[in-house]
Design an enzyme around this catalytic site. Sequence first.
Site, PDB file in Angstrom:
ATOM      1  N   GLU A 104       0.953  -1.301   0.141  1.00  0.00           N
ATOM      2  CA  GLU A 104      -0.069   0.038  -0.014  1.00  0.00           C
ATOM      3  C   GLU A 104       0.698   1.418   0.037  1.00  0.00           C
ATOM      4  O   GLU A 104       0.500   2.137  -0.813  1.00  0.00           O
ATOM      5  CB  GLU A 104      -0.922  -0.036   1.335  1.00  0.00           C
ATOM      6  CG  GLU A 104      -1.971  -1.066   0.967  1.00  0.00           C
ATOM      7  CD  GLU A 104      -3.053  -1.106   2.275  1.00  0.00           C
ATOM      8  OE1 GLU A 104      -4.222  -1.038   2.018  1.00  0.00           O
ATOM      9  OE2 GLU A 104      -2.381  -1.313   3.393  1.00  0.00           O
ATOM     10  N   GLU A 124      -4.123  -9.335   3.956  1.00  0.00           N
ATOM     11  CA  GLU A 124      -4.688  -9.239   5.097  1.00  0.00           C
ATOM     12  C   GLU A 124      -5.968 -10.314   5.406  1.00  0.00           C
ATOM     13  O   GLU A 124      -6.059 -10.483   6.491  1.00  0.00           O
ATOM     14  CB  GLU A 124      -5.231  -7.784   4.960  1.00  0.00           C
ATOM     15  CG  GLU A 124      -4.368  -6.601   5.273  1.00  0.00           C
ATOM     16  CD  GLU A 124      -3.479  -6.254   4.237  1.00  0.00           C
ATOM     17  OE1 GLU A 124      -2.775  -5.448   4.094  1.00  0.00           O
ATOM     18  OE2 GLU A 124      -3.568  -7.107   3.047  1.00  0.00           O
TER      19      GLU A 124
END
Length: 676
Positions: A104, A124
């Site tokens: 990210e 995640e």
Amino acid sequence: MLNETLRDGVAVLVMENPPVNGLSHALRSALWAAVERLEAEPAVRAIVITGSGKAFSGGADIREFGKPESFAHPHLPALTQRIEACAKPVVAAVNHLALGGGLELALCCHHRVVADDAQLGLPEVNIGLLPGAGGTQRLPRALGLATALQMITTGVPQRAAKLAALPGQALIDACVPAAELLDRAVALAAAATTCPRLSERAVPGDEAALAAARAQAAALPYPAPLACVEAVAAATDRPFLEGLKAEREGFERLMRTEASAALRHAFFAERAVGKVPGIEAHTPRRPIARVAVIGAGTMGSGIATACLMAGLQVDLIESQEAALARGVAALEKHVQAQVDKGRLKADKAAALRANLKPSTGDEALSQADLVIEAVFEDMALKQTVFRKLDAVCKPGAILASNTSTLDVDQIAAVTQRPNDVVGLHFFSPAAVMKLLEVVRGAATSAEVLATALDFGKRIGKTCVVSGVCDGFIGNRMLEPYLQQALFLLDEGCTPQQVDRAIEAWGFAMGPFRMGDLAGNDVSWRVRQQRVKDGKTVWPQPLADALCEAGRFGQKTGGGWYDYAPGSRQGTPSPAVDALMAAHRQRLGRPARAVPDDEIVDRLLLALGLEGQALLQEGIALRASDVDVVYLAGYGFPRWRGGPMFALAQRPAEALQARLAELTQAHPSDPGPWRRA
């Protein structure tokens, strides 16, 4: 934490937070401050961000999970927004690894130069969450909807070279050899005149891809995969900032779910399991290059395969030529399967095969660094083997037993070097199953234990240290679990109902299907050995009757289920129905209807309470270690956290009331609540 240099007007920021440059609060703060300052510095025309060591960034710093620091300003969503808003070009030089928040961070930069061997991913979902710092919004804009959905909902990392080859991708500006990474990134930054932002790109809708992803995610038993799909879908029909808001709301919802709590527990449990008191980085280790495996049966050939696949020299020793040939054939079948599946190149497979030395003699034992005994589960036989090993093995060789239940101290006692003896309890099929119980005997030295743990890691196993007791951690707990399953049959359940109930709760396989797969004769022989040794055993007359009828499971065409020739799919057995009816008649017990939730409750309590006993006795180091055993070796659903985690979710008063209720309702039940 953040090293800064200036090259040709380009500020190079190197993240330094070993081991994987986790994005701690201190590192995030340093990045924020550096971008603020460098944006205003006239001598700086662009910025490059990279990572030291073996990673760009592995994501969030797990040392801050659950602590206020993980949410303190600047949290990662704010940092990614700040970097993307920078008026000067920001280039990510991605080395080796960019996972989770690390990817990210790279996505919010204006350009990305990536080493061709780097792994990129958003894992995640594996801890029951979704990417919470723009990953669900920027990755679809960088790679397209279908690829982003696949990466985010599975959490499986991808190689940079593969992603760089995708048509129309905007994730990677240049995919370069690792040795050229920083120079190429600085050159790109120096030449850059614009700041292209992924947030400004559109994501073409693809209803078919979304529908397929929703259907696949909805079939999974925990909410994170479907939440990931919906967050990615928001990138197609909402402005970027609204998509970010939807992503954050989804992240916070998932953080409150039991499944995410369980998956995060499993994540930390697997990292804690290697921390063993008395074993430090400086503890001496013995070199292991040559392993001798005694016994070429199912376990022995599987252990030899695991060692061979790790690049070790392996001597597979069996007294009978025919048995040795079968063991070698099983090993060869596994290696060839890896070649056929594209997981192993043919030349590499040939090199591995050259490391195997099958033998019916004992000559190789004197050269082995590690000897693993995998003979029949009989104490007298194992002691005979270890007396021989003590006589012929070189000084410093580690002598290991693959026993699944027997006393490692009694085995070590017949040698003159008990400090060199350790238990290495593999699980079948040994070449595939991840769990390895490393059994520390009373005399096992720290050096031997440390070496055994390193060996297990080298061959790709999840190692859990256990003390010495009957069955160690996993099988000790399995016994009351199986006793409870049998007691449920006494009350009126069928094997099918018990299996269906616990499998619907999430287990990979119920107790009776598991017994048929492993071979019901295995536990039968253990019971017989315990009687022979004068150990107290809870009678299991129905299980004994099954084995006396020759119903050992799949290998004999019948166990608790019937199996058609060549089939592994069991069907209800009239023969077992007759055995159960006769058994209940002898007990004088009429069958009753047992609800599925009671089946699950009693099976889980049997596991959890026995786990508590192991902790009280010091056999297991931590409750989380017990959970790792069941997650890695017994098909316990990961999204349930493990038997000790499940037990801990019960309020203490409610648990005690339930145990009292079971004790009163079932006075002859062998459940461990009798002693709780």
